[in-house]
Design an enzyme around this catalytic site. Structure first.
Site, PDB file in Angstrom:
ATOM      1  CE  LYS A 146     -94.759  19.174  64.436  1.00 40.02           C
ATOM      2  NZ  LYS A 146     -96.425  19.157  63.391  1.00 40.02           N
ATOM      3  CG  ASN A 147     -98.660  20.037  66.893  1.00 37.77           C
ATOM      4  OD1 ASN A 147     -97.602  20.838  65.511  1.00 37.77           O
ATOM      5  ND2 ASN A 147     -98.866  18.681  66.986  1.00 37.77           N
ATOM      6  CB  CYS A 206     -97.994  14.865  57.936  1.00 40.55           C
ATOM      7  SG  CYS A 206     -96.736  14.861  58.698  1.00 40.55           S
ATOM      8  NE  ARG A 250    -103.986  16.448  58.243  1.00 38.70           N
ATOM      9  CZ  ARG A 250    -102.806  16.789  58.493  1.00 38.70           C
ATOM     10  NH1 ARG A 250    -101.683  16.842  58.220  1.00 38.70           N
ATOM     11  NH2 ARG A 250    -102.478  17.251  59.939  1.00 38.70           N
ATOM     12  N   PRO A 251    -110.384  17.204  55.712  1.00 38.24           N
ATOM     13  CG  PRO A 251    -112.163  16.696  56.460  1.00 38.24           C
ATOM     14  CD  PRO A 251    -110.939  16.141  56.009  1.00 38.24           C
ATOM     15  CG  ASP A 298     -99.637  13.905  66.829  1.00 41.70           C
ATOM     16  OD1 ASP A 298     -99.231  14.957  66.771  1.00 41.70           O
ATOM     17  OD2 ASP A 298     -99.533  13.380  65.270  1.00 41.70           O
ATOM     18  NE  ARG A 302     -93.585  19.529  58.100  1.00 40.18           N
ATOM     19  CZ  ARG A 302     -94.754  18.834  58.510  1.00 40.18           C
ATOM     20  NH1 ARG A 302     -95.252  18.124  57.528  1.00 40.18           N
ATOM     21  NH2 ARG A 302     -95.225  19.958  58.989  1.00 40.18           N
TER      22      ARG A 302
HETATM   23  C1  EPZ Z   1    -102.729  18.521  64.285  1.00 39.41           C
HETATM   24  O1  EPZ Z   1    -103.384  18.477  63.261  1.00 39.41           O
HETATM   25  C2  EPZ Z   1    -101.714  18.324  64.557  1.00 39.41           C
HETATM   26  N1  EPZ Z   1    -101.087  19.457  63.921  1.00 39.41           N
HETATM   27  C3  EPZ Z   1    -101.385  17.167  64.191  1.00 39.41           C
HETATM   28  O2  EPZ Z   1     -99.541  17.106  64.671  1.00 39.41           O
HETATM   29  C4  EPZ Z   1    -101.962  16.242  65.149  1.00 39.41           C
HETATM   30  O3  EPZ Z   1    -102.182  14.669  64.533  1.00 39.41           O
HETATM   31  C5  EPZ Z   1    -103.944  16.761  64.923  1.00 39.41           C
HETATM   32  O4  EPZ Z   1    -103.263  18.148  65.599  1.00 39.41           O
HETATM   33  C6  EPZ Z   1    -104.498  15.698  66.175  1.00 39.41           C
HETATM   34  O5  EPZ Z   1    -103.913  15.739  67.279  1.00 39.41           O
HETATM   35  C7  EPZ Z   1    -100.568  20.764  63.847  1.00 39.41           C
HETATM   36  O6  EPZ Z   1    -100.375  20.967  65.320  1.00 39.41           O
HETATM   37  C8  EPZ Z   1    -100.071  21.255  63.185  1.00 39.41           C
HETATM   38  P1  EPZ Z   1    -107.692  18.093  63.592  1.00 39.41           P
HETATM   39  P2  EPZ Z   1    -104.862  18.784  62.490  1.00 39.41           P
HETATM   40  O7  EPZ Z   1    -107.862  19.208  63.119  1.00 39.41           O
HETATM   41  O8  EPZ Z   1    -105.454  20.030  63.220  1.00 39.41           O
HETATM   42  C9  EPZ Z   1    -110.496  16.179  61.082  1.00 39.41           C
HETATM   43  C10 EPZ Z   1     -97.492  16.389  63.623  1.00 39.41           C
HETATM   44  O9  EPZ Z   1     -97.318  14.810  63.495  1.00 39.41           O
HETATM   45  N2  EPZ Z   1    -111.223  16.714  60.518  1.00 39.41           N
HETATM   46  O10 EPZ Z   1    -107.457  17.569  64.973  1.00 39.41           O
HETATM   47  O11 EPZ Z   1    -104.827  18.707  61.571  1.00 39.41           O
HETATM   48  C11 EPZ Z   1    -109.164  15.893  60.593  1.00 39.41           C
HETATM   49  O12 EPZ Z   1    -109.507  14.806  59.011  1.00 39.41           O
HETATM   50  C12 EPZ Z   1     -99.253  16.605  63.137  1.00 39.41           C
HETATM   51  O13 EPZ Z   1     -96.701  16.684  64.689  1.00 39.41           O
HETATM   52  C13 EPZ Z   1    -112.064  17.523  59.987  1.00 39.41           C
HETATM   53  O14 EPZ Z   1    -113.082  16.222  59.686  1.00 39.41           O
HETATM   54  O15 EPZ Z   1    -105.852  17.906  63.491  1.00 39.41           O
HETATM   55  C14 EPZ Z   1    -108.572  14.101  61.600  1.00 39.41           C
HETATM   56  O16 EPZ Z   1    -109.233  13.297  61.070  1.00 39.41           O
HETATM   57  C15 EPZ Z   1     -99.977  15.589  62.780  1.00 39.41           C
HETATM   58  N3  EPZ Z   1    -112.417  18.706  59.649  1.00 39.41           N
HETATM   59  C16 EPZ Z   1    -109.433  14.417  62.539  1.00 39.41           C
HETATM   60  O17 EPZ Z   1    -110.741  16.017  62.574  1.00 39.41           O
HETATM   61  C17 EPZ Z   1    -111.915  20.007  60.128  1.00 39.41           C
HETATM   62  O18 EPZ Z   1    -112.053  20.996  59.538  1.00 39.41           O
HETATM   63  C18 EPZ Z   1    -108.325  15.394  63.566  1.00 39.41           C
HETATM   64  O19 EPZ Z   1    -107.433  16.258  62.922  1.00 39.41           O
HETATM   65  C19 EPZ Z   1    -110.710  19.633  60.410  1.00 39.41           C
HETATM   66  C20 EPZ Z   1    -109.935  17.967  60.958  1.00 39.41           C
END
Ligand code: EPZ
Length: 427
Positions: free
Chosen positions: A22-23, A117, A122-123, A305, A397
């Site tokens: 998916k991702n 989710c 999630r900034p 995840d 999803r």
């Molecule tokens: C991706 O989300 C995945 N989604 C998530 O999978 C997965 O849990 C996550 O990566 C971590 O592996 C997709 O790929 C569509 P991050 P993403 O940016 O990109 C913080 C699932 O179940 N952060 O790696 O949103 C954020 O708040 C989903 O398939 C900032 O602070 O995750 C989090 O605490 C759920 N500022 C951490 O970083 C930013 O600009 C990791 O988030 C971006 C993120």
């Protein structure tokens, strides 16, 4: 809201074919906007997030043809610089990848703030930092992110936090920028590598994906490509955890064992038997599991995840397990639902303490998010009695045909459809 009805206590047995990741798919599909000709994508998972992504492309004028259940042909030659509308963007997190691709294609992008989710704060500050570093300007008004640039210029970008999404958006926004872009403290997930491989198959010049330093040299033109998406490590891990939780014997097929190393090692640690083959892994469950401590981390750590699914498994272990969520602020919203089934879990901030119990009992439960739903299915499969799971649209999803795949493994699970709260005829 449709429901799954599970009559628990059946050991899962047999083989299950794992679908495309998916991702990876939700990053590669928007990236087809950059192609100079048609792209044929294979091993595309048949899930709602992909359906939305393809719909967004169609709305922008791309020619999208579903050739078979897992193959899609996309020709984005005639897409126009359009806004990705709120009603579509809010339904998934990955809609924000259209920021990076449309910025590269048109030097301009307008995308509603993403949904996805609810895992706490999630900034998108790191995404915006990347765009600014590449000489783009942005504004956020009425829930819409607008970015524009006279010219994108390569830059050195250090991520303040390891972020999958911002690493992906930075790659998408820099593949045609002038000169060299260096991403430091980059995410290393398998889907980051898969996107880089896809972009390179179009003619991009990306090196180092899968390490914490990725170098992208801007190129002028891209071709089309035929590309096969990697298998979904989280779908595979979910079935592996379900096999263990039901004391079953399940082989997940069509996978890359290396992507599952953290999950394999944890399953072995608590007492499951795990056999690895070239493109499959067999999990043979045990009667009772040892306790363990687990902290989720960015890849190659234990994936966040898989945290809810493993929590469900550990509710039946001997003794006290400690789960620490190292990535998101609040990824324990499923715990209340597990308690309804007899689990003994207490949560304090990012730490869950799980006291193993002898058994879970079926109950009516509600799904808060995608992986929480997977956890409740695992709990329902291993519980005594019937579990009714409401809110399965979250699950659909990200998991292709999950009830069908589980039935083929011997689970007693049925889907009950509702329209406006009334059971659909014939259900
Ligand atoms: C991706 O989300 C995945 N989604 C998530 O999978 C997965 O849990 C996550 O990566 C971590 O592996 C997709 O790929 C569509 P991050 P993403 O940016 O990109 C913080 C699932 O179940 N952060 O790696 O949103 C954020 O708040 C989903 O398939 C900032 O602070 O995750 C989090 O605490 C759920 N500022 C951490 O970083 C930013 O600009 C990791 O988030 C971006 C993120």
């Amino acid at each position: 809201m449709d429901k799954y009805i599970i009559n628990g206590g059946k050991r899962l047995r047999g083989g299950v074919q794992i679908s495309g990741a998916k991702n990876a798919a939700v990053a590669i599909i928007p990236a087809t906007v950059l192609a100079g000709g048609p792209c044929v994508l294979e091993n595309v998972p048949n899930i709602n997030d992909v359906t939305i992504d393809l719909q967004i492309l169609r709305e922008m004028g791309a020619d999208v043809r579903v050739l078979d259940k897992s193959t899609v042909r996309i020709d984005a030659k005639h897409i126009r610089d359009a806004v990705v509308p709120y009603e579509m963007a809010r339904r998934m997190r990955a809609s924000y990848y259209f920021l990076g691709t449309l910025l590269t294609k048109f030097n301009h992008a307008k995308v509603s703030m993403p949904g996805g989710c609810d895992l706490g704060d999630r900034p998108i500050d790191q995404h915006l930092k990347c765009f600014k570093s590449l000489s783009a300007n942005y504004s956020i008004e009425r829930g819409i992110v607008e970015i524009s640039a006279d010219k994108l210029i390569g830059s050195q970008i250090y991520f303040d936090k390891v972020t999958v999404g911002a690493t992906i958006n930075a790659m998408l926004a820099s593949v045609k920028a002038d000169g060299l872009t260096i991403l430091e403290n980059a995410a290393k997930e398998p889907h980051i590598v898969d996107l880089a491989n896809f972009l390179n198959s179009l003619g991009a010049d990306i090196m180092g994906a899968g390490t914490d330093v990725i170098k992208i040299r801007g190129v002028k033109a891209f071709s089309g490509a035929n590309y096969t998406i990697i298998p979904d490590q989280i779908e595979a891990g979910t079935y592996m955890a379900a096999a263990a939780a039901t004391k079953g014997d399940v082989t997940v097929n069509g996978i890359i064992p290396k992507h599952l190393e953290p999950i394999t090692s944890k399953l072995r640690k608590i007492g499951a038997k795990v056999e690895e083959f070239d493109e499959s892994i067999r999990v043979i469950g045990a009667d009772r599991y040892e306790r363990t401590n687990l902290k989720t981390m960015p890849h190659p750590g234990f994936p966040t995840d898989m945290q809810p699914q493993f929590a469900a498994l550990l509710t039946l272990a001997k003794g006290t397990s400690i789960l620490t969520e190292g990535v998101f602020d609040n990824r324990f919203r499923y715990v209340d639902e597990l308690r309804r089934m007899g689990a003994d879990v207490s949560v304090d901030g990012k730490v869950a303490v799980i006291e193993g119990v002898e058994r879970l009992t079926g109950a009516p439960v509600k799904v808060a998010d995608l992986r929480a739903g997977a956890a409740l299915i695992i709990a329902g499969l291993s519980a005594d009695g019937v579990t009714e799971i409401e809110g399965i649209h979250h699950i659909e999803r990200g998991y292709e045909d999950m009830d069908l795949k589980l039935r083929e493994l011997g689970a007693d699970i049925t889907k009950r459809r509702y329209t406006d709260g009334i059971r659909a005829a014939g259900e």
